[in-house]
Enzyme design. Structure first.
Site, PDB file in Angstrom:
ATOM      1  N   LYS A  90     -20.049  13.022  -6.777  1.00 29.28           N
ATOM      2  CA  LYS A  90     -18.726  12.497  -6.831  1.00 29.28           C
ATOM      3  C   LYS A  90     -18.524  11.481  -6.933  1.00 29.28           C
ATOM      4  O   LYS A  90     -17.479  10.300  -7.395  1.00 29.28           O
ATOM      5  CB  LYS A  90     -18.638  12.664  -5.266  1.00 29.28           C
TER       6      LYS A  90
ATOM      7  N   ARG B 208      -9.776   6.935  -0.481  1.00 29.26           N
ATOM      8  CA  ARG B 208     -10.097   5.367  -0.603  1.00 29.26           C
ATOM      9  C   ARG B 208     -10.798   4.771  -2.509  1.00 29.26           C
ATOM     10  O   ARG B 208     -10.377   3.659  -2.950  1.00 29.26           O
ATOM     11  CB  ARG B 208     -11.444   4.662   0.069  1.00 29.26           C
TER      12      ARG B 208
ATOM     13  N   ARG C 155     -13.756  -2.014   5.475  1.00 23.81           N
ATOM     14  CA  ARG C 155     -14.141  -2.070   3.999  1.00 23.81           C
ATOM     15  C   ARG C 155     -12.833  -2.865   3.595  1.00 23.81           C
ATOM     16  O   ARG C 155     -12.003  -1.777   2.944  1.00 23.81           O
ATOM     17  CB  ARG C 155     -13.902  -0.574   4.198  1.00 23.81           C
ATOM     18  N   PRO C 156     -12.750  -3.682   2.944  1.00 26.12           N
ATOM     19  CA  PRO C 156     -12.147  -4.937   2.973  1.00 26.12           C
ATOM     20  C   PRO C 156     -11.965  -4.949   0.761  1.00 26.12           C
ATOM     21  O   PRO C 156     -13.128  -4.211   0.500  1.00 26.12           O
ATOM     22  CB  PRO C 156     -12.752  -6.079   3.216  1.00 26.12           C
ATOM     23  N   VAL C 157     -11.045  -5.496   0.264  1.00 20.97           N
ATOM     24  CA  VAL C 157     -11.376  -5.227  -1.111  1.00 20.97           C
ATOM     25  C   VAL C 157     -11.222  -6.652  -1.696  1.00 20.97           C
ATOM     26  O   VAL C 157     -10.859  -6.827  -2.785  1.00 20.97           O
ATOM     27  CB  VAL C 157     -10.395  -4.411  -1.972  1.00 20.97           C
ATOM     28  N   ASP C 158     -11.454  -7.742  -1.180  1.00 21.59           N
ATOM     29  CA  ASP C 158     -11.392  -8.970  -0.933  1.00 21.59           C
ATOM     30  C   ASP C 158     -12.346  -9.122  -2.178  1.00 21.59           C
ATOM     31  O   ASP C 158     -11.590 -10.391  -3.599  1.00 21.59           O
ATOM     32  CB  ASP C 158     -11.760  -9.255  -0.165  1.00 21.59           C
TER      33      ASP C 158
END
Ligand code: EPZ
Length: 423
Positions: free
Chosen positions: A5, A94, A123-126
Site C-alpha cells: 500500500k 492522509r 502528523r504535521p506536514v511542516d
C-alpha cells in the site's frame, strides 16, 4: 502477499507528473480506491488491464473495464486543468498530501486540504511545506486548505530535520520536474521510497542515491512512458510472519523479501523464532516457549513502527517481560487498552510500553482504532481462548487485502460479519 500500500500510493500520485505509467501488483485496498478516485478528480485516467496477479474483488465504478481487480493499470493524463484535492477525499486518507508535490511541479498550482491529525499523532506536514517554499513555492493556509503556487520549482539542497517518509516522497516527486539539481539530506530510506524512485527512473527521471539518506535529483523537462511492478507489502508480510511465530505449524509467507524486515526477524529470533528463507518466501514455526525482548521503533532500517502493535500479543504470552519504545509517533498505543481487556498486562509510561508476559489471552469484544492496531487485535484474537469480535474492521481493509480469507486458508477460524449483526 499483496502489493505494498505505502509504495503503491506515492506511485499512483506520481502519475500527476505526466508521462504514461503502466503498473502491476497494485493491491485491492480501500486507500487505493480513494487514491484512484482523487486522481480521477484531478484528470488522471486509470484503465484496468487484464492479466496481473492480484485476486479478483469487486471494482469501484471509478475504474473502467472488467469487473475484476487485476492490480494492473495504465494511467494517462486526460485533463491537467484541475489542481484541488477536496476535503471529503483527503479526510479519509492522509496520504493524499502526496498529490501536493506533483501538482506543484507540473501544474504549478495546488489546493490540498490540510490532512488532519489522526489517532496516532498530530502528523504535521511542516517539513513538506518548508521544502516546497525553499524550492520556490508560495504557500498559504486558509480555511483548512494548503494553497500553493509557483512560477516553476527550482532545485536546491533540502536538509530534513527528520527522515519523514511521505515528506521525502513528496519532495522527490517535485524535484523530478524542478529546474536544476535537488539534494535531499536525511531522506527516509524506507523500501517504499525506493520503489517510488525506481518507478520514476523507469519514466526517465534522473535520480541518484536511491535507498540512501542522501538522494540527488536532476530535474528533467518531462517524464516519458514507463512500466513498474509494485513491491510486495513488507508490513503485511511481517504481520503474517508474526501469525506464524504465534501459531505456525509451520507457516510459509510467499512474496516476502527478508532483506526488508531484518529488524523484525532479529527481534523474533531473540524471542526464540527460527526461520527458513528460500527465494521470496520464508517459513516460520510457532515459538514453543517465547522469550521477552526489547524493541525501539525507528525509521528504516530500524524496527518499523507499523509492526509495533502486531508484536505485542507475542510479547504478552511470552515467558518474561518485554519493553517497546515507540519513537516515531506520539500516541501509538491505543491498541494496548484493548489487548489488556483480553488479558494482556501492558503498562504504558509515555513512549514506553512495559509488557509483563506470561498472560493467557481471553477472547473479547474489542474496538479497532487504526490500521496496524487492528492487525494486532486480529493476531491477539487468533491466539486467545474463545471468540474475539473486532469492531470497525474497516480500518483493516485500508491496508490488508481480504485478511480474513488469507487467514482462513491457513486454518484460522475467522469470518467477517456485518457490523449490525455484531451490535
Ligand atoms: C508513513 O507515514 C506511512 N504512511 C505510515 O504508515 C508509517 O507509519 C510512517 O510513514 C512511518 O514509517 C504512508 O507511507 C502512506 P512520517 P508518514 O512523515 O509519512 C513527524 C500505515 O499504517 N513529521 O515519516 O506520515 C510525524 O508527526 C501508515 O500505513 C513531522 O513532524 O510518517 C511523525 O511523528 C501509518 N513533520 C514522524 O515525523 C512532517 O512534516 C514520522 O512521520 C512530517 C512528519
Amino acid at each position: 502477499m499483496s502489493g505494498a500500500k505505502n509504495a503503491a500510493l506515492p506511485i499512483l500520485f506520481s502519475t500527476l507528473l505526466g508521462g504514461k505509467l503502466e503498473i502491476g501488483n497494485v493491491p485491492a485496498l480501500r486507500d487505493i480506491r480513494t487514491a484512484l478516485s482523487l486522481l480521477g478528480h484531478l484528470g488522471i485516467h486509470a484503465i484496468s488491464l487484464p492479466g496481473g496477479n492480484a485476486p479478483s474483488v469487486a471494482l469501484d465504478p471509478v475504474v473502467e473495464s472488467p469487473d475484476v481487480w487485476t492490480g494492473h493499470f495504465r494511467f494517462s493524463e486526460v485533463d491537467e486543468s484541475s489542481y484541488e484535492a477536496p476535503y471529503d477525499l483527503v479526510r479519509t486518507m492522509r496520504a493524499s498530501i502526496l498529490c501536493l508535490g506533483p501538482l506543484l511541479a507540473r501544474r504549478k498550482r495546488a489546493r490540498v486540504s490540510l490532512p488532519g491529525g489522526c489517532l496516532i499523532g498530530a502528523r504535521p506536514v511542516d517539513m513538506h511545506l518548508n521544502a516546497f517554499v525553499r524550492m520556490g513555492a508560495n504557500i498559504s493556509i486558509d480555511h483548512g486548505y494548503i494553497d500553493a503556487n509557483t512560477n516553476g520549482l527550482v532545485g536546491c539542497d533540502i536538509h530534513l530535520p527528520y527522515p519523514t517518509v511521505t515528506g521525502t516522497e513528496n519532495i522527490l516527486m517535485a524535484a523530478v520536474l524542478a529546474q536544476g539539481t535537488t539534494c535531499i539530506f536525511n531522506a527516509a530510506q524506507e523500501p517504499e521510497v525506493t520503489d517510488l524512485a525506481l518507478s520514476l527512473k523507469a519514466r526517465g527521471a534522473r535520480i541518484d542515491g536511491i535507498g540512501t539518506s542522501s538522494i540527488r535529483i536532476e530535474g528533467v523537462s518531462a517524464l516519458s512512458a514507463g512500466t513498474h511492478k509494485v513491491m510486495w507489502d513488507r508490513i503485511e508480510a511481517g504481520t503474517f510472519l508474526l501469525a506464524g511465530a504465534l501459531l505456525g505449524e509451520p507457516l510459509t509467507v510467499h512474496g516476502f523479501d527478508s532483506d526488508l524486515l531484518v529488524s523484525l526477524m532479529v527481534a523474533l529470533s531473540e524471542m526464540g523464532a527460527s526461520f527458513e528463507s528460500h527465494g521470496h518466501s520464508v517459513t516460520v514455526r510457532r515459538i514453543s516457549s517465547p522469550r521477552g525482548t526489547t524493541i525501539r521503533t525507528e525509521p528504516y532500517p530500524g524496527f518499523p513502527t507499523d509492526m509495533q502493535a502486531q508484536i505485542l500479543p507475542l510479547m504478552a504470552i511470552a515467558n518474561g517481560s518485554s519493553t517497546v519504545v515507540e519513537t516515531v509517533f506520539e500516541n501509538r498505543f491505543t491498541h494496548v487498552m484493548e489487548m489488556n481487556r483480553m488479558g494482556a498486562r501492558i503498562d504504558i509510561h509515555g513512549s514506553r510500553a512495559f509488557v509483563r508476559g506470561g498472560s493467557v489471552l481471553e477472547g473479547a469484544s474489542v474496538m479497532a482504532s487504526d490500521l496496524r492496531a487492528s492487525a494486532g487485535l486480529v493476531l491477539a484474537g487468533l491466539v486467545a481462548n474463545g471468540e474475539t469480535v473486532i469492531q470497525r474492521v474497516y480500518h483493516i481493509d485500508r491496508g490488508y487485502e481480504r485478511i480474513e480469507r488469507k487467514l482462513e486458508s491457513l486454518g484460522a477460524r475467522i469470518k467477517r460479519v456485518r457490523e449490525e449483526a455484531v451490535t
